[in-house]
Scaffold this motif. Structure first.
Motif, PDB file in Angstrom:
ATOM      1  N   LEU A 439       0.824  -1.216   0.000  1.00 52.89           N
ATOM      2  CA  LEU A 439       0.000   0.000   0.000  1.00 52.89           C
ATOM      3  C   LEU A 439       0.857   1.265   0.000  1.00 52.89           C
ATOM      4  N   PHE A 440       2.037   1.196   0.649  1.00 54.67           N
ATOM      5  CA  PHE A 440       2.936   2.358   0.650  1.00 54.67           C
ATOM      6  C   PHE A 440       3.329   2.705  -0.763  1.00 54.67           C
ATOM      7  N   ILE A 441       3.698   1.666  -1.521  1.00 59.57           N
ATOM      8  CA  ILE A 441       4.173   1.916  -2.882  1.00 59.57           C
ATOM      9  C   ILE A 441       3.014   2.380  -3.749  1.00 59.57           C
ATOM     10  N   THR A 442       1.830   1.794  -3.532  1.00 59.58           N
ATOM     11  CA  THR A 442       0.672   2.227  -4.307  1.00 59.58           C
ATOM     12  C   THR A 442       0.417   3.713  -4.079  1.00 59.58           C
ATOM     13  N   ALA A 443       0.560   4.153  -2.827  1.00 59.87           N
ATOM     14  CA  ALA A 443       0.252   5.550  -2.527  1.00 59.87           C
ATOM     15  C   ALA A 443       1.407   6.466  -2.884  1.00 59.87           C
ATOM     16  N   LEU A 444       2.632   5.992  -2.705  1.00 60.12           N
ATOM     17  CA  LEU A 444       3.781   6.864  -2.880  1.00 60.12           C
ATOM     18  C   LEU A 444       4.671   6.287  -3.969  1.00 60.12           C
ATOM     19  N   ASN A 445       4.521   6.778  -5.181  1.00 64.28           N
ATOM     20  CA  ASN A 445       5.374   6.311  -6.263  1.00 64.28           C
ATOM     21  C   ASN A 445       5.598   7.476  -7.213  1.00 64.28           C
ATOM     22  N   PRO A 446       6.514   7.336  -8.144  1.00 62.03           N
ATOM     23  CA  PRO A 446       6.833   8.481  -9.007  1.00 62.03           C
ATOM     24  C   PRO A 446       5.596   9.094  -9.657  1.00 62.03           C
ATOM     25  N   GLY A 447       4.632   8.260 -10.043  1.00 59.47           N
ATOM     26  CA  GLY A 447       3.422   8.794 -10.661  1.00 59.47           C
ATOM     27  C   GLY A 447       2.674   9.726  -9.724  1.00 59.47           C
ATOM     28  N   THR A 448       2.446   9.275  -8.487  1.00 60.94           N
ATOM     29  CA  THR A 448       1.705  10.128  -7.557  1.00 60.94           C
ATOM     30  C   THR A 448       2.539  11.341  -7.165  1.00 60.94           C
ATOM     31  N   MET A 449       3.875  11.180  -7.158  1.00 58.24           N
ATOM     32  CA  MET A 449       4.714  12.341  -6.823  1.00 58.24           C
ATOM     33  C   MET A 449       4.563  13.427  -7.882  1.00 58.24           C
ATOM     34  N   ILE A 450       4.639  13.021  -9.159  1.00 63.23           N
ATOM     35  CA  ILE A 450       4.498  14.012 -10.233  1.00 63.23           C
ATOM     36  C   ILE A 450       3.133  14.685 -10.121  1.00 63.23           C
ATOM     37  N   THR A 451       2.085  13.851  -9.915  1.00 61.50           N
ATOM     38  CA  THR A 451       0.741  14.402  -9.787  1.00 61.50           C
ATOM     39  C   THR A 451       0.678  15.402  -8.638  1.00 61.50           C
ATOM     40  N   ALA A 452       1.316  15.063  -7.525  1.00 65.24           N
ATOM     41  CA  ALA A 452       1.252  15.944  -6.360  1.00 65.24           C
ATOM     42  C   ALA A 452       1.964  17.262  -6.628  1.00 65.24           C
ATOM     43  N   VAL A 453       3.137  17.189  -7.288  1.00 65.71           N
ATOM     44  CA  VAL A 453       3.854  18.435  -7.606  1.00 65.71           C
ATOM     45  C   VAL A 453       2.971  19.322  -8.478  1.00 65.71           C
ATOM     46  N   TYR A 454       2.377  18.721  -9.513  1.00 62.05           N
ATOM     47  CA  TYR A 454       1.525  19.508 -10.413  1.00 62.05           C
ATOM     48  C   TYR A 454       0.356  20.126  -9.647  1.00 62.05           C
ATOM     49  N   GLY A 455      -0.250  19.316  -8.789  1.00 66.41           N
ATOM     50  CA  GLY A 455      -1.399  19.812  -8.023  1.00 66.41           C
ATOM     51  C   GLY A 455      -0.987  20.977  -7.141  1.00 66.41           C
ATOM     52  N   ALA A 456       0.142  20.829  -6.427  1.00 60.17           N
ATOM     53  CA  ALA A 456       0.591  21.886  -5.523  1.00 60.17           C
ATOM     54  C   ALA A 456       0.886  23.159  -6.305  1.00 60.17           C
ATOM     55  N   TYR A 457       1.549  22.987  -7.457  1.00 56.16           N
ATOM     56  CA  TYR A 457       1.882  24.157  -8.276  1.00 56.16           C
ATOM     57  C   TYR A 457       0.612  24.902  -8.692  1.00 56.16           C
ATOM     58  N   SER A 458      -0.420  24.148  -9.083  1.00 54.88           N
ATOM     59  CA  SER A 458      -1.603  24.857  -9.575  1.00 54.88           C
ATOM     60  C   SER A 458      -2.376  25.493  -8.420  1.00 54.88           C
ATOM     61  N   VAL A 459      -2.335  24.892  -7.228  1.00 59.23           N
ATOM     62  CA  VAL A 459      -2.957  25.560  -6.081  1.00 59.23           C
ATOM     63  C   VAL A 459      -2.235  26.879  -5.809  1.00 59.23           C
ATOM     64  N   TRP A 460      -0.897  26.821  -5.914  1.00 62.43           N
ATOM     65  CA  TRP A 460      -0.111  28.046  -5.713  1.00 62.43           C
ATOM     66  C   TRP A 460      -0.518  29.107  -6.730  1.00 62.43           C
ATOM     67  N   LEU A 461      -0.742  28.679  -7.997  1.00 59.33           N
ATOM     68  CA  LEU A 461      -1.149  29.638  -9.035  1.00 59.33           C
ATOM     69  C   LEU A 461      -2.510  30.245  -8.724  1.00 59.33           C
TER      70      LEU A 461
END
Ligand code: HEM
Ligand code: FES
Lengths: 510, 161
Positions: A439-461
């Motif tokens: 479950l750790f890997i399912t939740a935390l993997n490069p795909g979700t990391m990229i998604t999270a960065v994008y999400g955070a960036y757009s909230v900042w915008l």
């Protein structure tokens, strides 16, 4: 005139009468007959009779919607031709494709065009979506048409995916094996929670798709049925709604000052509402108020016949030309017959799914179902979250504009490249902590990391510009960049065992 | 005489729902839900109840010379046999990630599709595979075995031979 003479005269007049009766109201030569030409014709009457000059500017649409439609029509015609010979049974499917490719007259050509048109369609649909997004075309009153468009995107991808299995070669077999197991991947979560026995949506999806517990004859029939019947019908239905809504939503999106910017209409174009009846709208109780205003109707329009139709025909011809040329240059692939014992190495899906395959190589569920669902839900919510007005109908309109998009491109490319580079170089959780729960890997993997960065960036915008449109532009741009990065890595830089290689020449040979 | 009582209504105002329309609305909803149920019922058809998959049991003769740590894969089958001092066991070679067939190598198995690695007993060593490779049920002795690809046994279940 005798009856006999009359008969001969009629017979001689028949050809021209046939033409006259076909056009019903005469050739489209006058302003009136140009109108009747459109609304008297079942195929053309989805268009309005006159078109705003802003809609005809090349930069408004770049013809991408029509190009998608054109590519679809090409696949339709060539697909029906292929159906003359294709046999959807595992023992003969591969041979029938081989026959089409090597024996049937023009078979290879038609098959190539079909394959290329399908690719062109996917590209055009994605670019068309980007066009609709960046011109703010999804805003009121076009919100729902954006959703219909997303349905079209999903069905388009579904058509490509189901078509991929039909040749029943190694490429097809292993791509579909992977695809079907992605459908089953919710098990990654239900297994980790130990509830698969009671609640197994993954297994159900796979069973529904394959009609069996393996990729076999049942799966081939199902994919064939979806590919030649169900999905094209659904696509046709959605398209009809899509086009109808464009008209009912007031034509294509235009900036508020489109009339000034479009410049003056040519002298030769007849103005619209000078002698139109002014009561019909009121009678149909469509318009509130007394009459439509005489002389202030939709000026700056030109007759759709010929202005719009010739433009559409031009795009159709160009798309056909591109597909035919590509089909002449490059053959559709056909590998060895499917072999369930030995996977193709590397086994690659069609190129537009290789970005997903890259994500799937970290977590089947997140990459194959989780992140795509997040993306689709996010795209679908855009028109309902961004209800601003500024910049509608402008390329990159809205707060931030083109400079925001440029910044988002940098963020989108760099963050996905950085995360990929890190993982390719250092590996990921499983390599460092072999006993880590799934479950750790399912939740935390490069795909979700990229998604999270994008999400955070757009909230900042959103906060920086105090505008949902700014956030949406950032997110959409990042999403396109991430898609591009992952697709390119998956296509060109992954070799046997999905190992990273700078070029295929470095692939180990055996 | 006017048909309408009460204040003047515009054609754009919503009509009040007369009481007798209740029956009409009821009928509408009843037929809508009947249709919905029918559609749900029809969806049962595509879900196969009986799977046409062939039997997955088959007979295997292990080579006499099979060394400890060496895998034997019967041609065309997705299962690897191992023999060690405690007995014989069979590991499925279908990757638990997305179903590619893994290849035995010196350390265990490697998957060609997304690079998962497994040890000889099927434990995940690397990559995206979420679960170990399952062990398959085998019966028999010496070099003659019957393996059932359809039924698994707990890791560590070896057959003495
Ligand atoms: C099979 C796929 C599709 C076809 C054949 C298609 C076709 C078209 C056509 C012919 C137009 C007229 C303007 C133009 O040519 O750009 C249009 C407009 C539009 N499309 Fe699509 N489309 C497809 C997919 C999509 C997708 C994936 C989206 C977005 C999710 C979308 C959203 C829209 C919107 C919002 C408009 C209105 C644009 C405006 O008012 O300026 N469409 N579509
Ligand atoms: S199928 Fe084996 S790693 Fe993906």
């Amino acid at each position: 005139m005798t009856a006999m003479e009359q008969f001969v005269a009629n017979l001689r007049a028949a050809p021209s009468r046939i033409v006259e009766t076909a056009f019903r109201s005469g050739k489209p030569e006058t302003d009136r007959t140009r109108s009747t030409f459109v609304f008297g014709n079942v195929f053309l009457h989805l268009h309005s009779v006159r078109t705003h000059r802003w809609s005809l500017r090349w930069t408004t649409t770049m013809g991408l919607g029509i190009a998608s439609l054109a590519a679809f029509l090409i696949t339709l015609v060539t697909g029906v031709l292929l159906m003359f010979y294709y046999k959807p049974f595992t023992e003969v499917a591969y041979d029938s494709i081989k026959d089409i490719h090597f024996v049937v007259p023009t078979g290879r050509f038609i098959r190539n065009i079909h394959r290329w048109a399908a690719n062109v369609m996917v590209v055009c649909v994605i670019l068309h979506m980007a066009r609709a997004f960046y011109t703010g075309a999804y805003r009121k009153p076009r919100e729902f048409n954006w959703l219909i468009g997303m349905g079209l995107l999903v069905v388009t991808l579904g058509l490509s995916f189901t078509g991929y299995l039909l040749p029943w070669d190694q490429l097809a077999y292993w791509a579909i094996t992977i695809g079907a197991n992605i459908a089953q991947s919710p098990r990654e979560v239900t297994d980790a929670l130990n509830i698969t026995e009671y609640f197994d949506p993954g297994g159900f999806q796979r069973l529904l798709l394959l009609g069996s517990d393996m990729v076999g004859p049942e799966a081939l029939i199902r994919f064939y049925l979806l590919h030649v019947m169900i999905l094209p019908l659904v696509l046709g239905g959605l398209m009809a709604v899509h086009f109808w809504r464009i008209r009912k939503d007031g034509g294509l999106v235009k900036p508020a000052d489109a009339d000034q910017r479009a410049g003056t209409t040519e002298e030769t174009v007849y103005p619209v509402f000078t002698d139109a009846p002014n009561r019909t709208y009121h009678l149909a109780a469509i318009v509130k108020g007394r009459t439509s205003q005489v002389g202030r109707g939709p000026e700056n329009t030109v007759p759709s016949m010929p202005h719009l139709f010739y433009a559409e025909l031009g795009v159709l011809m160009l798309t056909t030309l591109v597909c035919v040329l590509l089909g002449l240059i490059s053959d559709a692939p056909l590998k060895e017959l499917a072999n369930p014992a030995v996977p193709e190495n590397p086994a690659k899906a069609p190129w537009y799914f290789l970005g997903l395959q890259e994500l799937v190589a970290f977590s089947a569920f997140m990459g194959g179902i989780g992140i795509p669902s997040i993306v689709l839900i996010g795209l679908g919510l855009i028109p309902y979250l961004d209800r601003e007005k500024a910049g509608t109908g402008e390329w990159f309109g809205g707060p931030g504009g083109w400079s925001l998009v440029k910044q988002a491109m940098i963020v989108g490319f760099l963050s996905s490249l950085a995360i990929e580079a890190f993982v390719i170089h250092y590996g990921w959780l499983r390599e460092w902590f072999p006993n880590i729960p799934q479950l750790f890997i399912t939740a935390l993997n490069p795909g979700t990391m990229i998604t999270a960065v994008y999400g955070a960036y757009s909230v900042w915008l959103v906060r920086k510009y105090a505008s949902a449109r700014a956030g949406a532009m950032g997110l959409f741009t990042c999403f396109l960049c991430g898609f591009l990065v992952l697709t390119v890595i998956g296509t060109y830089f992954r070799g046997p065992n999905w190992v990273f290689y700078w070029s295929p020449s470095e692939w180990p040979k055996h | 005489m006017t048909l309408q009582s009460g204040p003047q209504r515009s054609r754009l105002d919503p009509e009040p729902v007369p009481r007798r329309d209740l029956l009409g609305l009821g009928a509408l909803w009843a037929s809508a839900s009947a249709m919905l149920l029918a559609v749900v019922g029809m969806l049962r058809l595509p879900k196969a109840a009986v799977l046409a998959s062939p039997s997955k049991k088959f007979r295997v003769t292990l080579p006499e010379t099979l060394a400890v740590g060496e895998a034997f894969v019967p041609p065309g089958r997705a299962v690897a046999f191992y023999r060690d001092t405690e007995g014989v066991y069979a590991v499925s070679t279908i990757c638990t990630h997305l179903g590619c067939v893994v290849k035995p190598n010196a350390e265990g198995f490697e998957c060609p599709c997304h690079g998962s690695r497994f040890t000889h007993d099927g434990t995940v060593a690397k990559g995206p595979a979420p679960r170990p490779l399952p062990w398959l049920k085998i019966t028999g002795k010496e070099n003659q075995f019957v393996v059932d690809e359809g039924s698994t046994v707990p890791q560590g279940t070896k057959v003495n031979a």
